[in-house]
Scaffold this active site. Structure first.
Site, short mmCIF file in Angstrom:
data_model
loop_
_atom_site.label_atom_id
_atom_site.label_comp_id
_atom_site.label_asym_id
_atom_site.label_seq_id
_atom_site.Cartn_x
_atom_site.Cartn_y
_atom_site.Cartn_z
N HIS A 676 0.82 -1.22 0.00
CA HIS A 676 0.00 0.00 0.00
C HIS A 676 0.85 1.27 0.00
O HIS A 676 0.32 2.37 -0.19
CB HIS A 676 -0.97 -0.01 1.19
CG HIS A 676 -0.33 0.29 2.51
ND1 HIS A 676 -0.02 -0.70 3.42
CD2 HIS A 676 0.05 1.46 3.08
CE1 HIS A 676 0.52 -0.14 4.50
NE2 HIS A 676 0.56 1.17 4.30
N ASP A 726 -0.74 -7.54 1.47
CA ASP A 726 -0.12 -6.21 1.52
C ASP A 726 1.39 -6.37 1.71
O ASP A 726 1.94 -6.17 2.79
CB ASP A 726 -0.73 -5.41 2.68
CG ASP A 726 -0.30 -3.96 2.67
OD1 ASP A 726 0.29 -3.52 1.65
OD2 ASP A 726 -0.53 -3.26 3.68
N SER A 825 4.23 2.38 8.27
CA SER A 825 3.73 1.41 7.30
C SER A 825 4.90 0.80 6.54
O SER A 825 5.82 1.49 6.13
CB SER A 825 2.78 2.09 6.31
OG SER A 825 1.60 2.50 6.95
#
EC number: 3.4.21.-
Length: 875
Positions: A676, A726, A825
């Site tokens: 992502h 992901d 992230s």
């Protein structure tokens, strides 16, 4: 002496020295000799009515005068001048100024300012120092001898009497050692006790300080003696804790009655810095500020050999004793030879240490000395007239400043001569000196204290020279005197240094700079902080190699006050104190601007490359992991503690090179991150760069390297509208296995085994990154320990969004919320394997908010994708 008093004195060990027993009986502890006052207006002086004692009090008897003050000889009664001289006896006065304020027969002394007419008619110039003094302590203003004071009798007449300096002396009795026991006080010739009512640690600390048994006292209570012969002198003692003597504390005179619980006051003394530091005392000096250094070790007191003993060692001793001002070392048993063992030798302090225990030295008991080499110190307090040189490269040169009424001020150069310079340098402990140009040193902003100073050259102290009154001048700071002094054989100078320490570095040679001022550790603001400032810090700490400055809380934010700002070192100063141009505590900074240094900086960088054969031997190794620090609920990490942590950054054409995502180094050329991370800016390699070896995002570092991206591989099952699959791989630019250079700060993480279940095989898990800390995005790499949770927690919270290709982790307790956040992230969730290697078990993926209760973080399960990773990277 009555039989009861004789028995009491015998029990207490206070029987007077028997010169002749008849004389002892006739000359008891309270003298009974009286004389009539002389006629005339000059003596006695009558007190105002409001100062007179009540008439119901019987007139106090005068003492027998063994030698009255010279200035009063002409004013004494004729009978006393021609009378006999009674037996002389010691009065127990140590050198210095006593705190006694009663005569030896118990009459309270008058304040010296309360008898101005008498003092004004007294010719000796030495009495001028007492005119206007508000205290009533016994003094000897007319020369060496027994101190005395004025007192008023019941008829309002002023008379005088000698004082017994033993009054108010204290001792501890009945304890297991000399540091504890029942408090006994000497008064009216007899030792007595103190009632324990309202007795607390502040009172106990004063007792310990008075006995030179450390600055910390713990209040205790002991039963009164069953004999009932020991008198009780005081009750309800109310000390602040900083008094020099118990006589200075507020207290009630014992009026008989019952003491609560029939308990006497007692104390236990200890050194205020704690048991890690040896107990120190000064013995044989003229005051509590000087003496032979003795240490208490292994149950006994001993001395220190003076081999290599210097003012830096004295500075540490004085600091450890809580004595500020001028620290000077003394050699060759200057304060007399000790009698116990020689405890230490070859002490080599830098002057920064808080305790002699922290200084390089011999082992306890190792020495080649005799007591003729016993070391001593003097810790002269800052008093009016102390001088220093400020603003120069060291304490030997600079702007001449004088201490007066708690403030440093300058000296005007009107009429300044070489003789003035000579006297000033001599007071500072130097043999020679010369006047220097004021342009070499920064102008002062404080007061100008002195002007028109004129010395003959024979003075030993600067204030002995003729001069104007304090603060009287017609000058500006452009006329401040500046001098340079040359060393002599005896260095006796004011030490302006204060302790410096480095915190939160990889080792003792680096860290956030903290200084100890006014009893508290604090930081330095990085405004104008340069390598020259760092060089002075490192020199003060004893490091001789290259020094590098670090700014913007590189080693984490401090918590105490910010003591110093705008440090301006040339790089040649002896200590940080020589560089401070701004008032202590004055700044416009936050702890995000805390300054740091790296000492003995050589910038060595490993250049070894990786290959498939060697990768398994270096993956997952943490070469620097002895300390831990903030993701949400986390702490700053140790620099180099997570060598596989890298960051995915936008190139400047798409922003300011800012952090986009975290990532994990798997080999020299491959990086693992989240898919992502590429949703917003696409998967064009031109948009991104990868930074390895980073710790502080705004400070370039020796192991830091920014590498371009050659290829981005997103898992084929990933969908932007989903959180499943992901995961992504990034190929760095460079030849095969020669992209990122491995070093202690740059190493790859290990991969888990395929389908490995980390909840069963892994422990000690951490998340790392530069993301949101709950206040702002962090500049320094953060870490947080995090537990792996059974998948049911996330299945219940996130329902169908949570799949078998995900891990659930986080702390669910209200007071221990730990979670990864925006900016983290793609970063790693690392767990330690058996054998001390670390594997990347998770990739930070998603969650509901940051550190939200009952909302653990969700991580891509790396073990589910090991075959895909190996097929892409060929690892």
């Amino acid at each position: 002496m009555t039989l009861a008093r004789f028995v009491l004195a015998l029990v207490l060990g206070a029987l007077p020295e028997v010169v002749g027993f008849d004389s002892v009986l006739n000359d008891s502890l309270h003298h009974r000799h009286r004389h009539s006052p002389p006629p005339g207006p000059q003596y006695p002086y009558y007190l105002p009515t409001h100062q007179r004692p009540p008439r119901t009090r019987p007139p106090p008897p005068l003492p027998r005068f063994s030698r009255p003050p010279r200035a009063l000889l002409a004013q004494r009664p004729h009978a006393l001048q021609a009378g006999h001289t009674p037996r002389r006896h010691p009065w127990g006065c140590p050198p210095g100024e006593p705190w006694v304020s009663v005569t030896d027969f118990g009459a309270p002394c008058l304040r010296w300012a309360e008898v101005p007419p008498f003092l004004e008619r007294s010719p000796p110039a030495s009495w001028a120092q007492l005119r206007g003094q508000r205290h009533n302590f016994c003094r000897s203003p007319d020369g060496p001898g027994r101190p005395w004071c004025f007192y008023g009798d019941a008829r309002g007449k002023v008379d005088w009497g000698y004082c017994d300096c033993r009054h108010g002396s204290v001792r501890l009795r009945g304890g297991k050692n000399e540091f504890e026991g029942t408090v006994e006080v000497y008064a009216s010739g007899v030792w007595g006790t103190v009632c324990s009512s309202h007795w607390d640690d502040s009172d106990a600390s004063v007792i310990c300080h008075q006995l030179q048994l450390g600055g910390k006292g713990i209040a205790k209570q002991t039963p009164f003696s069953g004999l009932g012969l020991i008198p009780i002198y005081w009750s309800n003692v109310r000390c602040r804790g900083d008094e020099e003597n118990i006589l200075l504390c507020e207290k009630d005179i014992w009026q008989x009655g019952v003491c609560p619980q029939k308990m006497a006051a007692a104390v236990t003394c200890s050194f205020s810095h704690g048991p890690a530091f040896p107990i120190i005392r000064l013995v044989g000096g003229n005051s509590v500020h000087e003496g032979r250094v003795e240490l208490y070790h292994a149950g006994q007191w001993g001395t220190v050999c003076d081999d290599q003993w210097d003012d830096a060692d004295a500075e540490v001793i004085c600091r450890q004793l809580g004595l500020s001002g001028i620290a000077k070392a003394w050699h060759q048993a200057y304060f007399g030879e000790g009698s116990g063992p020689v405890m230490l030798d070859e002490v080599r302090c830098t002057g920064n240490e808080l305790s002699i225990e922290q200084c390089p030295k011999s082992s306890w008991g190792e020495h080649n000395c005799g007591h003729k080499e016993d070391a001593g110190v003097s810790c002269t307090p800052l008093t009016d007239g102390v001088i220093r040189l400020a603003g120069g490269k060291g304490s030997h040169e600079g702007r001449l400043e004088v201490y007066y009424r708690g403030q440093w001020g300058t000296v005007c150069d009107d009429g300044w001569t070489e003789l003035n310079t000579y006297v000033a340098c001599r007071q500072l402990g130097f043999k020679y000196g010369k006047q220097a140009s004021a342009n070499h040193f920064e102008e002062s902003t404080g007061p100008i204290w002195l002007d028109d100073v004129s010395c003959s050259g024979k003075e030993t102290r600067f204030l002995q020279c003729s001069r104007r009154q304090w603060g009287r001048h017609d000058c500006s700071h452009r006329e401040d005197v500046s001098i340079a002094c040359y060393p002599g054989s005896e260095g006796h100078r004011l030490s302006l240094g204060f302790p410096v320490r480095l915190m939160d570095g990889e080792n003792k040679k680096e860290g956030r700079v903290e200084v100890f001022i006014n009893g508290q550790w604090g930081t330095i603001c990085d405004d104008g902080w340069t390598d020259k400032d760092a060089a002075v810090i490192c020199r003060q700490l004893g490091y001789k190699g290259p020094a590098r400055a670090r700014t913007m809380a590189y080693f984490g934010e401090g918590k105490g006050p910010i003591h110093v700002d705008n440090v301006k070192c040339t790089g040649n100063e002896r200590s940080l104190a020589d560089c401070i141009k701004q008032d202590i505590g004055r700044h416009n900074c936050r702890h995000s601007e805390d300054a740091g240094v790296i000492c003995d900086y050589f910038g060595k960088k490993a250049s070894g490359n990786s290959n498939k054969e060697s990768l398994s031997s270096v993956c997952g190794l943490r070469l620097l992991h002895r300390r831990q620090k903030r993701i949400i609920g986390g702490k700053n990490s140790l620099r180099g503690g997570w060598p596989w942590q890298v960051s995915l950054r936008l190139k400047s054409s798409h922003g300011d090179g800012r952090l986009l995502c975290g990532a994990t180094l798997l080999s020299s050329c491959w990086v693992l991150t989240a898919a992502h991370c590429f949703k917003r800016y696409g998967n064009s390699t031109r948009n991104y760069a990868v930074r390895v070896g980073d710790y502080h995002t705004l400070v370039p570092e020796e192991f830091e390297e920014e590498i371009g991206v050659q290829q981005i591989v997103i898992h084929r099952e990933y969908r932007p509208d989903s959180s499943d699959y992901d995961i992504a791989l990034v190929r760095l630019q460079g030849p095969e296995e020669q992209c990122a250079r491995f070093s202690s700060h740059v190493l790859p993480a290990c991969l888990p085994f395929w389908r490995e279940r980390p909840q069963k095989t892994a422990s000690n898990c951490y998340i790392t990154g530069w993301g949101d800390t709950g206040r702002a995005y962090s500049r320094t790499l953060q870490q947080a320990a995090i537990p792996l949770l059974p998948k049911r927690f996330c299945e219940e919270r996130y329902k169908g969004r949570f799949t078998g290709r995900m891990l659930c982790a986080g702390n669910l307790h209200e007071h221990k919320r730990v979670d990864s956040c925006q900016g983290d992230s793609g970063g790693p969730l690392m767990c330690e394997r058996p054998g001390e290697s670390w594997a990347v078990y998770g990739v930070t993926s998603w969650g509901y908010g940051c550190g939200v209760k009952d909302s653990p973080g969700v991580y891509t399960k790396v073990s589910a994708f090991v075959p895909w990773i190996k097929s892409v990277t060929k690892l």
